[in-house]
Design a protein around this motif. Structure first.
Motif, mmCIF file in Angstrom:
data_model
loop_
_atom_site.group_PDB
_atom_site.id
_atom_site.type_symbol
_atom_site.label_atom_id
_atom_site.label_comp_id
_atom_site.label_asym_id
_atom_site.label_seq_id
_atom_site.Cartn_x
_atom_site.Cartn_y
_atom_site.Cartn_z
ATOM 1 N N ARG B 32 14.766 -16.426 -60.289
ATOM 2 C CA ARG B 32 15.818 -17.173 -59.983
ATOM 3 C C ARG B 32 16.902 -16.246 -60.254
ATOM 4 N N GLY B 59 12.874 -21.880 -62.603
ATOM 5 C CA GLY B 59 12.893 -21.805 -64.226
ATOM 6 C C GLY B 59 12.356 -22.982 -64.930
ATOM 7 N N GLY B 73 10.448 -27.582 -61.208
ATOM 8 C CA GLY B 73 10.265 -27.809 -60.058
ATOM 9 C C GLY B 73 11.283 -26.842 -59.322
ATOM 10 N N PRO B 74 11.656 -26.775 -58.006
ATOM 11 C CA PRO B 74 12.564 -25.720 -57.465
ATOM 12 C C PRO B 74 13.999 -25.710 -57.964
ATOM 13 N N THR B 75 14.789 -24.716 -57.694
ATOM 14 C CA THR B 75 16.087 -24.844 -58.099
ATOM 15 C C THR B 75 16.847 -24.216 -56.812
ATOM 16 N N THR B 76 18.126 -24.507 -56.447
ATOM 17 C CA THR B 76 19.029 -24.301 -55.270
ATOM 18 C C THR B 76 18.775 -23.066 -54.533
ATOM 19 N N SER B 78 20.142 -21.522 -52.216
ATOM 20 C CA SER B 78 21.317 -20.851 -51.602
ATOM 21 C C SER B 78 21.959 -19.469 -52.466
ATOM 22 N N ARG B 79 21.418 -20.037 -53.823
ATOM 23 C CA ARG B 79 22.330 -18.955 -54.832
ATOM 24 C C ARG B 79 21.369 -17.589 -54.751
ATOM 25 N N LEU B 142 14.753 -12.617 -70.296
ATOM 26 C CA LEU B 142 15.563 -13.866 -69.541
ATOM 27 C C LEU B 142 14.908 -14.991 -69.976
ATOM 28 N N GLY B 143 13.800 -15.199 -70.749
ATOM 29 C CA GLY B 143 13.463 -16.672 -71.165
ATOM 30 C C GLY B 143 13.002 -17.377 -69.901
ATOM 31 N N PRO B 144 13.664 -18.526 -69.712
ATOM 32 C CA PRO B 144 13.151 -19.226 -68.412
ATOM 33 C C PRO B 144 13.548 -18.581 -67.193
#
Lengths: 278, 179
Positions: B32, B59, B73-76, B78-79, B142-144
């Motif tokens: 991410r 993450g 689950g998925p993150t946004t 567009s970032r 970076l951990g998660p």
């Protein structure tokens, strides 16, 4: 003066972390179930089913409803006849750290917003209100940033019509589109200063979503906005459907003759919070 | 419903159409925001990690005792848009996330005949049951947000942008298209 030890506060906060992240709020689950029954779009129905199944798995297996366990926001209502023995903010942060570690939640907090660095569990955001009585009410709201990133606020001219305010709110949801995990709960804060409006919008998310505002005028506005938002056809997970929002909750506060602050704080479908009164 | 296996190739991807629901089995890699920033910075060194692979914008939470992984689950998506063209240019074949992509990303997906999948958003507990193994691959600090290799079985996906550049927005009549 009633005395409350910080140890009790730390333990309570720790328990609330697990409760909020594992158990979807009953009012939210009820709203999801009700929209599932009403939704006619086949894909939207499947998506709502996945969301409901996810909540069940989370509760049963003690798994976070969402991996984004948020920047925890803690609301404190402290009765002015209660006395905290020790450091309240330190006790809250310690409770979050313990609770998040024990429940294997995600460390999403970074100490410096600009230099970033290693992510950890605290410090969290704390809002403290002094109220009547001798009780202490603690609420943990794990606010995910997929939806927090879609927050908007606008300082309107006081002479603006209500239609412009409505349009701003509906457009805020439109802009969030599919990105912030619809169906949403839309928190709205109107009045005060810029900061008041934003805080009210966040606090609006704490109100049960099946309970409308006490004032009729605001109640009517909540219903009208919900109906407008659900005509956007964004739908569950942004894949079309009738269910773009589960509720619109509005909170208001007196403001200045020169202004009309309006803030929108969107929550994803995983609106999580847990409260305990000590 | 179509079942697809990794490694994905252009032939398999070419058959998938925007809006189609598929089940994915095989190996994917989480990455991410911060991992993307680093991958792009060290692109020449990291090519082998990216080529022909699938990136999952995720993450996960910490792993509860006795479980393979926590909520995941998925993150946004567009970032990650600003980094995606670079990764596609060195052979990234697929991405998994949630939400819209920029016009530029859509064009670059078409150019490289890659693909963008949507995973059910806000269903991290449900998706964790489809993950059978996890291993740390890079950026532990970076951990998660570190890069983890995930072995998934029947991971539910919807084609968001297909290899011909068609988007689910084209077949969806909601505000997706208006924004």
């Amino acid at each position: 003066m009633r005395k409350i030890a910080v140890k009790t506060i730390t333990e309570t906060i720790s328990q609330l972390c697990a409760q909020a992240n594992f158990q979807l709020r009953k009012d939210v689950l009820a709203a999801l179930n009700s929209t599932y029954r009403k939704e006619t779009n086949a894909r939207a129905k499947r998506m709502l089913k996945a969301i409901i199944d996810n909540a069940q798995i989370a509760r049963r297996e003690k798994l976070a409803i969402c991996q984004d366990t948020g920047l925890p926001v803690v609301f404190v209502e402290l009765g002015q006849n209660a006395q905290i023995i020790g450091d309240l903010k330190q006790a809250i942060n310690k409770g979050i750290e313990l609770g998040y570690k024990k429940a294997s939640l995600r460390n999403s907090v970074i100490a410096d917003p600009l230099s970033r660095g290693k992510s950890r569990f605290s410090p969290v955001v704390i809002h403290i209100d002094l109220v009547k009585g001798n009780k202490l009410k603690l609420t943990v709201l794990p606010k995910g940033f997929g939806c927090e990133n879609k927050s908007l606020m606008k300082m309107f001219n006081p002479t603006v019509g209500i239609d412009a305010v409505k349009k701003f709110i509906v457009d805020a949801v439109k802009t969030a589109g599919p990105d912030a995990c619809p169906p949403y709960v839309v928190g709205i804060g109107i009045g005060g200063t810029a900061d008041t409006a934003n805080l009210l919008a966040k606090k609006a998310l704490l109100r049960q979503i099946n309970k409308h505002h006490a004032q009729k005028r605001i109640r009517v506005l909540e219903k009208e906005l919900l109906s407008k938002i659900n005509k956007l056809n964004i739908g569950p997970m942004g894949l079309d459907g009738k269910t773009t929002a589960l509720a619109v909750n509005i909170e208001t506060y007196p403001t200045h003759i020169a202004g009309l602050p309006v803030a929108v704080n969107i929550s994803c479908h995983a609106l999580r919070s847990a409260t305990k009164v000590l | 419903m179509r079942r697809i296996l990794t490694p994905l190739n252009k032939e398999i991807i070419g058959k998938l159409k925007a809006g189609e629901e598929v089940l994915l089995t095989g190996t994917i890699y989480t990455a991410r925001d911060q991992a993307h920033k680093r991958l792009v910075k060290e692109i020449s060194k990291r090519k082998n990690l990216i080529k022909n692979q699938i990136i999952y914008y995720c993450g996960p939470t910490n792993t509860p005792r006795g479980k393979v992984i926590g909520s995941a689950g998925p993150t946004t998506s567009s970032r990650m848009d600003e980094f995606t063209p670079k990764l596609l240019s060195v052979g990234l074949i697929a991405m998994i996330g949630k939400g819209n992509r920029s016009k530029e990303v859509r064009q670059v997906i078409k150019k490289h005949k890659a693909i963008y999948f949507l995973a059910p958003a806000g269903c991290g507990a449900l998706l964790s049951k489809k993950i059978k193994a996890q291993k740390l691959i890079a950026y532990k600090d970076l951990g998660p947000e570190a890069i983890y290799e995930l072995k998934v079985k029947d991971f539910p996906l919807i084609v968001g942008i297909d290899s011909k550049g068609r988007s689910i927005d084209d077949i969806s009549y909601g505000a997706r298209r208006a924004t």
